[in-house]
Write an enzyme that holds these catalytic residues in place. Structure first.
Site, PDB file in Angstrom:
ATOM      1  N   LYS A  95      34.021 -85.632 -32.087  1.00 38.06           N
ATOM      2  CA  LYS A  95      35.174 -85.036 -30.930  1.00 38.06           C
ATOM      3  C   LYS A  95      34.078 -84.496 -30.059  1.00 38.06           C
ATOM      4  O   LYS A  95      33.149 -83.652 -30.475  1.00 38.06           O
ATOM      5  CB  LYS A  95      36.057 -85.016 -31.518  1.00 38.06           C
ATOM      6  N   CYS A 100      36.206 -87.233 -19.313  1.00 40.35           N
ATOM      7  CA  CYS A 100      37.728 -86.895 -20.416  1.00 40.35           C
ATOM      8  C   CYS A 100      38.619 -87.039 -18.768  1.00 40.35           C
ATOM      9  O   CYS A 100      38.554 -86.059 -17.889  1.00 40.35           O
ATOM     10  CB  CYS A 100      37.570 -85.788 -20.159  1.00 40.35           C
TER      11      CYS A 100
HETATM   12  O1  HRO Z   1      40.750 -85.151 -25.761  1.00 36.55           O
HETATM   13  C1  HRO Z   1      41.109 -85.864 -24.536  1.00 36.55           C
HETATM   14  O2  HRO Z   1      42.556 -86.139 -23.767  1.00 36.55           O
HETATM   15  C2  HRO Z   1      40.342 -87.374 -24.019  1.00 36.55           C
HETATM   16  C3  HRO Z   1      38.625 -87.159 -23.792  1.00 36.55           C
HETATM   17 CL1  HRO Z   1      38.025 -85.857 -24.215  1.00 36.55          CL
HETATM   18  C4  HRO Z   1      38.082 -88.581 -23.493  1.00 36.55           C
HETATM   19  O3  HRO Z   1      37.132 -88.180 -23.367  1.00 36.55           O
HETATM   20  N1  HRO Z   1      39.240 -89.657 -23.870  1.00 36.55           N
HETATM   21  C5  HRO Z   1      40.415 -89.547 -23.458  1.00 36.55           C
HETATM   22  O4  HRO Z   1      40.883 -90.982 -23.540  1.00 36.55           O
HETATM   23  N2  HRO Z   1      40.957 -88.369 -24.300  1.00 36.55           N
END
Ligand code: HRO
Length: 308
Positions: free
Chosen positions: A44, A127
């Site tokens: 993650k 993100c």
């Molecule tokens: O954690 C998120 O909400 C998230 C991230 Cl970091 C990302 O890079 N892409 C996404 O769709 N969700």
């Protein structure tokens, strides 16, 4: 059939792996990826401090894909740095995904994570889900500044996870930035940010954060992902390894990414929906497709998309 591949000089036993975010937050999830047929373990995206993420519900799947606004829930970079040696014992590459809540976080995290020696580092510039924080990848100057700072502290192959671009002018501008920053591989694309899914029965949004706006994934984004893979493959004339992410549900979807120029593909929505057994299914399906089309190995079809 041999579905192994190479990204930035690193060998992967299979071209299929998880997309960052999908089943890769906790130690248990990461170990399950290690035991699975996934060709790599991708963490993650990590921040300096551990985060619970956004309020729930924050993920919703529907027939064509998914919407999420997870908000970077993660264990914090110190925990992932400590886990990397254990993850490496599975004998497949470990990709550490580095994020941050401000520009200074990225080099701080990158330096310590690099010292833990993941096989590759992916810098997440895309993100879409932190309220008030725009996606860095949509700001070419900020992206260049940040990439030059992290490049100084990263000694393993460094990749960039980009948001989708929708105009060739933006592909060109980011291509120039990437060319100046010593980037070793690209991961295309992150979710299509700030979509809105509506439940007409309940007359509501389907996720809580940001009034229901979130990143789209799955089948509905495949043409956008393929377009970005193809655009950057052409800009770099096949000289930078590309991981294709977006809309891979079946082996044929992976084949399409390979034709556009990807060397590997990552699985998000359908991994969350099916669990880690998805990797075996995708291998079987891709091998069948390659055989049917007369290809003996991945490289034989990479980038070979024909134009009319
Ligand atoms: O954690 C998120 O909400 C998230 C991230 Cl970091 C990302 O890079 N892409 C996404 O769709 N969700």
């Amino acid at each position: 059939m041999d579905l192994s591949t190479t990204i930035a000089g690193v060998r992967f036993p299979s071209c299929f792996m998880n997309a960052s975010g999908a089943l890769c937050v906790t130690r248990e999830e990461l170990l399950a990826l290690g035991r699975s047929r996934a060709g790599a373990i991708v963490t993650k995206s990590m921040t300096v401090e551990p985060r619970d993420g956004n309020p729930t519900p924050r993920y919703y799947a529907f027939p064509g894909g998914s919407i999420n606004s997870m908000g970077l829930p993660n264990l914090g970079y110190r925990a992932y740095a400590a886990l990397i040696p254990e993850l490496k014992s599975f004998g497949k590459p470990v990709i550490a995904s580095v994020a941050g809540l401000c520009e200074d976080d990225f080099p701080t995290i990158a330096a310590i994570i690099n010292a833990a020696k993941p096989d590759l580092i992916e810098v997440n510039l895309s993100c879409p889900n932190i309220p008030g924080k725009p996606q860095i990848g949509y700001d070419a100057e900020a992206s260049e500044r940040l990439l030059k700072r992290v490049r100084k502290v990263i000694t393993v192959p460094m990749g960039v996870k980009l948001p989708p671009y929708f105009d060739p002018a933006h592909h060109t501008a980011m291509g120039e930035v990437i060319g100046r920053c010593g980037v070793d591989f690209l991961n295309l694309i992150n979710s299509v940010g700030n979509g809105l899914v509506v439940d007409p029965e309940r007359e509501t949004v389907v996720i809580k954060p940001k009034g229901g706006f979130g990143g789209l994934g799955g089948t509905i984004i495949k043409p956008v992902a393929l377009a970005n893979v193809r655009a950057f493959w052409k800009i770099f004339e096949g000289q930078i390894s590309i991981i294709g992410t977006g809309g891979v549900v079946h082996g044929v979807d992976a084949f399409e990414h390979l034709l556009c120029g990807a060397s590997a593909v990552q699985i998000g929505t359908v991994l969350v929906e099916e669990g880690v057994s998805v990797f075996g299914r995708l291998e079987t399906e891709l091998a069948a497709q390659l055989s049917k089309k007369g290809y003996a190995k991945l490289e034989d079809c990479r980038g070979k998309l024909k134009e009319l």
